[in-house]
Design an enzyme around this catalytic site. Structure first.
Site, PDB file in Angstrom:
ATOM      1  CE  LYS A  12      -1.506   1.380   3.931  1.00  0.00           C
ATOM      2  NZ  LYS A  12      -0.789   2.679   4.072  1.00  0.00           N
ATOM      3  CG  ASP A 143      -3.930   1.353   6.980  1.00  0.00           C
ATOM      4  OD1 ASP A 143      -4.701   2.329   7.036  1.00  0.00           O
ATOM      5  OD2 ASP A 143      -2.698   1.445   7.109  1.00  0.00           O
TER       6      ASP A 143
END
Length: 291
Positions: A12, A143
């Site tokens: 990410k 997340d």
């Protein structure tokens, strides 16, 4: 139940991260443009006679395989949610190939948890309602929902309010981490302001000058991280010297990225950086396009 399943847990990347406030419970409010690389950790899931989990790969020895690992937590939470519907969730053997550095600001643990959820849904041939899956993912970490989708998004709130960004193109970049640990709580503690401006409206055209737009944004966690960890300054300087058109830290660090005009340029830069700093984590990659 199907045969063996392979899932990628892509890195990410916070292309920009603005800290815009703080909730009463201490969680910080963010405004972040997030995308995902085509490289990351790998998971292999297979039917088994009993549950098992092991970790391999470059950084496997640094990561525990105990009950607190997010992969195991994701497996157990999904199994509990599915068993309440009466669907079978037989034992599974999971191997995590840990290719991403630990606690490095590129979502490794969250990506692993999300990949576990995706892989087990395929292995067990199940489909939870979207709201239930998102709630399960969020219970594993702020997340994890964005990693579950693994598509470009504008993340708000504590990271769980996601708006797809279909206009974001694929970007050629190099990820670099000096393999120095960074304390995320300490980075947030050192923030001078927690009420920074949010991001302006994003470009709506994939052909827009996204590099120029990103250059006008920021990562509010980078100044305190630079003050705390000298190596972040060194990494940023090395990326800039390699020809990157934009250099920025991702998340709370210490991974930084450099953007390049084309994948071939990123590959050349990565080779030079590896020659100059053989102990660093250096990964040339591309990001996924928006949809």
């Amino acid at each position: 139940m199907t045969g063996s399943i392979r899932e990628t847990a892509p890195a990410k990347i916070n292309l920009a991260l603005h800290v815009t406030g703080r909730r009463a419970d201490g969680y910080h409010l963010l405004d972040s443009l997030v995308t995902f690389a085509t490289d990351g950790d790998g998971l292999h899931l297979s039917p088994a006679s009993e549950d098992s989990f092991r970790v391999t790969g470059r950084f496997g020895a640094l990561l525990g395989a105990g009950e607190d690992n997010l992969v195991i937590r994701a497996r157990d939470l999904l199994r509990t949610a599915v068993r309440s519907t009466g669907h079978a969730t037989p034992p599974v053997e999971i191997t995590l190939d840990k290719a991403l550095p630990i606690a490095s600001g590129i979502g490794g643990g969250s990506a692993d948890a999300a990949a576990t959820l995706r892989g087990l849904c395929r292995l067990w041939n199940i489909r939870l309602p979207d709201d239930a899956m998102k709630a399960l993912a969020l219970s594993l970490g702020a997340d994890v929902p964005m990693c579950l989708a693994s598509r470009p998004a504008l993340a708000r709130g504590i990271g769980e309010e996601l708006t797809p960004v279909p206009a974001l193109p694929s970007l050629a970049l190099v990820l670099v981490n000096p393999l120095v640990s960074v304390s995320t709580p300490e980075i947030f503690r050192r923030l001078e302001r927690r009420d920074n401006d949010p991001m302006p409206p994003l470009p709506v055209d994939r052909q827009a000058d996204w590099t120029a737009f990103l250059a006008s944004q920021r990562n509010d966690l980078e100044p305190p991280a630079r003050a705390l960890v000298d190596e972040i300054v060194t990494v940023s300087g090395a990326l800039a010297a390699s020809g990157a058109s934009l250099v920025r830290m991702s998340g709370s660090g210490a991974t930084c990225f450099g953007l390049y005009a084309a994948p071939a340029e990123a590959e050349r830069a990565a080779r030079r950086l590896t020659e100059q700093h053989p102990l660093w984590y250096v990964q040339p990659t591309s990001t996924v396009c928006g949809e």
